[in-house]
Design a protein around this motif. Sequence first.
Motif, PDB file in Angstrom:
ATOM      1  N   CYS A 190       0.791  -1.202  -0.120  1.00 47.96           N
ATOM      2  CA  CYS A 190       0.029  -0.128   0.056  1.00 47.96           C
ATOM      3  C   CYS A 190       0.908   1.145  -0.009  1.00 47.96           C
ATOM      4  O   CYS A 190       2.034   1.109  -0.059  1.00 47.96           O
ATOM      5  CB  CYS A 190      -1.050  -0.143   1.150  1.00 47.96           C
ATOM      6  SG  CYS A 190      -0.110   0.502   2.625  1.00 47.96           S
ATOM      7  N   GLY A 191       0.364   2.502   0.056  1.00 47.64           N
ATOM      8  CA  GLY A 191       1.118   3.804  -0.179  1.00 47.64           C
ATOM      9  C   GLY A 191       1.742   3.846   1.214  1.00 47.64           C
ATOM     10  O   GLY A 191       2.654   4.606   1.156  1.00 47.64           O
TER      11      GLY A 191
ATOM     12  N   GLY B 132     -10.833   0.967  -7.722  1.00 49.64           N
ATOM     13  CA  GLY B 132     -10.664   1.340  -6.198  1.00 49.64           C
ATOM     14  C   GLY B 132     -11.104   0.140  -5.267  1.00 49.64           C
ATOM     15  O   GLY B 132     -11.660   0.465  -4.092  1.00 49.64           O
ATOM     16  N   MET B 133     -11.247  -1.003  -5.725  1.00 51.09           N
ATOM     17  CA  MET B 133     -11.633  -2.121  -4.972  1.00 51.09           C
ATOM     18  C   MET B 133     -10.662  -2.772  -4.091  1.00 51.09           C
ATOM     19  O   MET B 133     -10.929  -3.490  -2.794  1.00 51.09           O
ATOM     20  CB  MET B 133     -12.282  -3.079  -5.893  1.00 51.09           C
ATOM     21  CG  MET B 133     -13.576  -2.771  -6.488  1.00 51.09           C
ATOM     22  SD  MET B 133     -14.131  -4.007  -7.927  1.00 51.09           S
ATOM     23  CE  MET B 133     -14.469  -5.384  -6.575  1.00 51.09           C
ATOM     24  N   LEU B 134      -9.369  -2.241  -4.397  1.00 58.53           N
ATOM     25  CA  LEU B 134      -8.127  -3.013  -3.531  1.00 58.53           C
ATOM     26  C   LEU B 134      -7.761  -2.145  -2.380  1.00 58.53           C
ATOM     27  O   LEU B 134      -7.702  -0.883  -2.566  1.00 58.53           O
ATOM     28  CB  LEU B 134      -7.139  -3.192  -4.484  1.00 58.53           C
ATOM     29  CG  LEU B 134      -6.954  -4.071  -5.595  1.00 58.53           C
ATOM     30  CD1 LEU B 134      -5.819  -4.212  -6.516  1.00 58.53           C
ATOM     31  CD2 LEU B 134      -7.387  -5.549  -5.248  1.00 58.53           C
ATOM     32  N   VAL B 135      -7.748  -2.764  -1.088  1.00 53.38           N
ATOM     33  CA  VAL B 135      -7.521  -2.018   0.027  1.00 53.38           C
ATOM     34  C   VAL B 135      -6.661  -2.613   0.851  1.00 53.38           C
ATOM     35  O   VAL B 135      -6.691  -3.946   0.996  1.00 53.38           O
ATOM     36  CB  VAL B 135      -9.018  -1.836   0.737  1.00 53.38           C
ATOM     37  CG1 VAL B 135      -8.683  -0.826   2.141  1.00 53.38           C
ATOM     38  CG2 VAL B 135     -10.071  -1.126   0.041  1.00 53.38           C
TER      39      VAL B 135
ATOM     40  N   ALA C 147      -6.085   0.236   5.388  1.00 51.29           N
ATOM     41  CA  ALA C 147      -7.275   0.554   4.446  1.00 51.29           C
ATOM     42  C   ALA C 147      -6.866   1.623   3.537  1.00 51.29           C
ATOM     43  O   ALA C 147      -8.071   2.260   2.882  1.00 51.29           O
ATOM     44  CB  ALA C 147      -8.647   0.940   5.476  1.00 51.29           C
ATOM     45  N   ASP C 148      -5.770   1.947   3.262  1.00 51.82           N
ATOM     46  CA  ASP C 148      -4.971   2.696   1.889  1.00 51.82           C
ATOM     47  C   ASP C 148      -5.622   1.986   0.982  1.00 51.82           C
ATOM     48  O   ASP C 148      -5.476   0.870   0.460  1.00 51.82           O
ATOM     49  CB  ASP C 148      -3.628   2.877   2.366  1.00 51.82           C
ATOM     50  CG  ASP C 148      -2.948   3.701   1.239  1.00 51.82           C
ATOM     51  OD1 ASP C 148      -1.787   3.642   0.987  1.00 51.82           O
ATOM     52  OD2 ASP C 148      -3.715   4.471   0.712  1.00 51.82           O
ATOM     53  N   VAL C 149      -6.228   2.950  -0.168  1.00 51.64           N
ATOM     54  CA  VAL C 149      -6.337   2.229  -1.510  1.00 51.64           C
ATOM     55  C   VAL C 149      -5.510   2.544  -2.485  1.00 51.64           C
ATOM     56  O   VAL C 149      -5.785   2.257  -3.718  1.00 51.64           O
ATOM     57  CB  VAL C 149      -7.931   3.041  -1.917  1.00 51.64           C
ATOM     58  CG1 VAL C 149      -8.834   2.563  -0.961  1.00 51.64           C
ATOM     59  CG2 VAL C 149      -7.637   4.413  -1.829  1.00 51.64           C
ATOM     60  N   HIS C 150      -4.417   2.975  -2.227  1.00 52.55           N
ATOM     61  CA  HIS C 150      -3.200   3.274  -3.124  1.00 52.55           C
ATOM     62  C   HIS C 150      -2.490   2.017  -2.904  1.00 52.55           C
ATOM     63  O   HIS C 150      -1.238   1.888  -2.467  1.00 52.55           O
ATOM     64  CB  HIS C 150      -2.250   4.470  -2.568  1.00 52.55           C
ATOM     65  CG  HIS C 150      -3.157   5.661  -2.591  1.00 52.55           C
ATOM     66  ND1 HIS C 150      -3.735   6.290  -3.941  1.00 52.55           N
ATOM     67  CD2 HIS C 150      -3.600   6.297  -1.673  1.00 52.55           C
ATOM     68  CE1 HIS C 150      -4.221   7.458  -3.562  1.00 52.55           C
ATOM     69  NE2 HIS C 150      -4.428   7.226  -2.431  1.00 52.55           N
ATOM     70  N   VAL C 151      -2.895   0.894  -3.642  1.00 53.41           N
ATOM     71  CA  VAL C 151      -2.052  -0.484  -3.880  1.00 53.41           C
ATOM     72  C   VAL C 151      -1.353  -0.731  -5.171  1.00 53.41           C
ATOM     73  O   VAL C 151      -1.887  -0.154  -6.229  1.00 53.41           O
ATOM     74  CB  VAL C 151      -3.279  -1.528  -3.499  1.00 53.41           C
ATOM     75  CG1 VAL C 151      -2.533  -2.928  -3.687  1.00 53.41           C
ATOM     76  CG2 VAL C 151      -3.959  -1.221  -2.047  1.00 53.41           C
TER      77      VAL C 151
END
Length: 163
Positions: free
Chosen positions: A8-9, A31-34, A39-43
């Motif tokens: 993640c980010g 935006g389904m990857l967390v 819970a960062d969405v920047h995967v």
Amino acid sequence: MIAFDLNCGNGHPFEGWFPSAADFDTQKSSGMLVCPLCADVHVHKALSVPNVPRKGNQRAMLPPAVVVPQADVTGPTPAAAEGPSPALVELVQKLARAQTEMLDNSQWVGGNFAETARAIHYGEEPDRLIHGETSTGEAKALADEGIGVAPLLFPVVPPSAKN
């Protein structure tokens, strides 16, 4: 199924299982990857070693498809160095069993999920549990209409893709 090493980010490493590389790209752009830790969405994909299976019938069975956090190699806290806690592992196993039981009592409708969910909601089809595939936007539209939908926590292999 393809297993990717992901980050993640915030630098948390974890693993994700996908039916294909294209499915990873679709889920990422939707935006389904967390990150399961923050819970960062920047995967994004991390560098990883390819899995080269044994030939023929000597290949070992793959584990169930779940996302499991890995230890943070950049600077683990004492708890992270030990891996997931037994309570977390037990919780994930219980959730996976509950999803499996639900799917056993549910009908696969594939790409017709949104249409079938609407037909059931408006009484045009018999009331029953269903599961299938739909876009994030369509799932949001169903929820806005008051139709009870929820994403599956763990990946599902469509019946047509099973051996």
